[in-house]
Design an enzyme around this catalytic site. Structure first.
Site, PDB file in Angstrom:
ATOM      1  N   ARG A 193       0.846  -1.199   0.000  1.00 20.63           N
ATOM      2  CA  ARG A 193       0.000   0.000   0.000  1.00 20.63           C
ATOM      3  C   ARG A 193       0.878   1.245   0.000  1.00 20.63           C
ATOM      4  NH1 ARG A 193      -4.555  -0.224   4.520  1.00 20.63           N
ATOM      5  NH2 ARG A 193      -5.310   1.578   3.333  1.00 20.63           N
ATOM      6  N   CYS A 202      -1.348   5.681   9.339  1.00 24.86           N
ATOM      7  CA  CYS A 202      -1.722   4.423   8.685  1.00 24.86           C
ATOM      8  C   CYS A 202      -2.844   4.751   7.708  1.00 24.86           C
ATOM      9  CB  CYS A 202      -2.136   3.378   9.717  1.00 24.86           C
ATOM     10  SG  CYS A 202      -3.526   3.884  10.769  1.00 24.86           S
TER      11      CYS A 202
END
Length: 321
Positions: free
Chosen positions: A218, A276
């Site tokens: 990611r 995050c």
């Protein structure tokens, strides 16, 4: 943001080792330690924060079995507020909502709190969000159960009875009784831990170390299952949360964590921030950093907030950008 506190040691290796040990003792608790406290009649307030992205709330699972005396806390409604235009997926809840939830669960300023979760959250992500919020809101004594419900059940399966210390003992059987604790007196006073907004996170990525706690793919921008844009905040360093824990789901040792973060450029004298996807797994990284003796600020909005503004820059690939 509130300034990171000055390191309280003189820079020698023995002092740093002590700091790492102290960080672990004030951030996590083992199953034998907790079981011993409960059987000795000195149980902390226990909070069950089961949560898995995309799944229903964890209340039905809680009702099937939880640590004796634990109260269920819902991450979506009590540890996060409603998502609005420009926010991340898990913005902070109104402070009065959080305070009421904690008091309902029996949380008081003068009594220790232990938080745990179960399954699918990388070894305590949801519990770490509750830990971070309580510490940010001024509670002085909050720890996460190392290994969560799975570690507790594994100890129970040993059949050795309640633990009395690090060296032995199982845990108590799970309970299906819903406790009704006396109302707590905890009144949130935000500012106990540092946090970042988007602009501060961008600046910190250039002058210090901004850790990206998401999966490496990611970060590189190869996949993005949850947010509209793939990639990372320019200048951030990839530091997947999953590398904070062992195969058993417990935290790595303080020295192992310190070595990991130092290799990423984050030491006890470095200004460190973490983000995050939505501010949940990043709280776990802040917890791991605390175990290692390193202070860190949390960007609560994280990548989901960052990408909600199409004008913000995005970097891709393995480099910081």
């Amino acid at each position: 943001m509130p300034p990171l506190r000055e390191p309280p040691w003189g820079g020698t290796a023995p002092a740093l080792t002590r700091l790492r040990e102290d960080g672990a003792m004030t951030a996590i608790i083992s199953v034998p330690e907790l079981a011993g406290d409960i059987t000795a009649g000195s149980a902390p307030v226990l909070l069950d924060v089961r949560y898995k992205p995309g799944d229903p709330p964890g209340l039905p699972a809680y009702r099937k079995g939880h640590l004796p005396g634990a109260v269920y806390i819902d991450l979506e409604s009590e540890l996060a507020g409603p998502r609005a235009h420009g926010t991340g997926r898990h913005p902070l809840p109104p402070i009065e909502v959080f305070g009421a939830a904690m008091r309902r669960a029996g949380v008081s300023a003068g009594r220790p709190v232990v938080v745990y979760d179960a399954g699918g959250m990388g070894g305590g992500w949801a519990a770490a969000r509750c830990w971070w919020m309580l510490r940010w809101a001024g509670h002085p004594d909050v720890r996460v159960l190392d290994g969560g419900l799975e570690a507790w059940q594994a100890a129970t399966a040993q059949g050795a009875g309640p633990g009395t210390g690090e060296s032995g003992g199982g845990a108590l059987p799970l309970s299906t009784e819903t406790p009704e604790p006396a109302e707590g007196d905890f009144r949130p006073s935000p500012g106990g831990l540092p946090m970042l907004d988007a602009d501060e996170a961008a600046a910190l990525a250039r002058r210090g170390v901004l850790l990206d706690a998401r999966a490496a793919e990611r970060y590189r921008g190869e996949v993005e299952p949850l947010d509209p844009v793939a990639g990372h905040i320019p200048g951030a360093v990839s530091a997947p949360t999953t590398e904070n824990v062992t195969d058993a789901g417990t935290f790595r040792s303080p020295d192992a964590l310190a070595g990991r973060f130092e290799a990423l450029g984050a030491g006890p004298e470095t200004e460190v921030g973490v983000y995050c996807g939505s501010g949940v797994s990043a709280a776990h990284e802040v917890l791991a950093l605390a175990i290692a003796g390193i202070d860190a600020a949390l960007y609560v909005g994280s990548w989901s907030e960052w990408t909600a503004d199409g004008s913000r820059p995005v970097a891709t690939g393995a480099e910081r950008g």
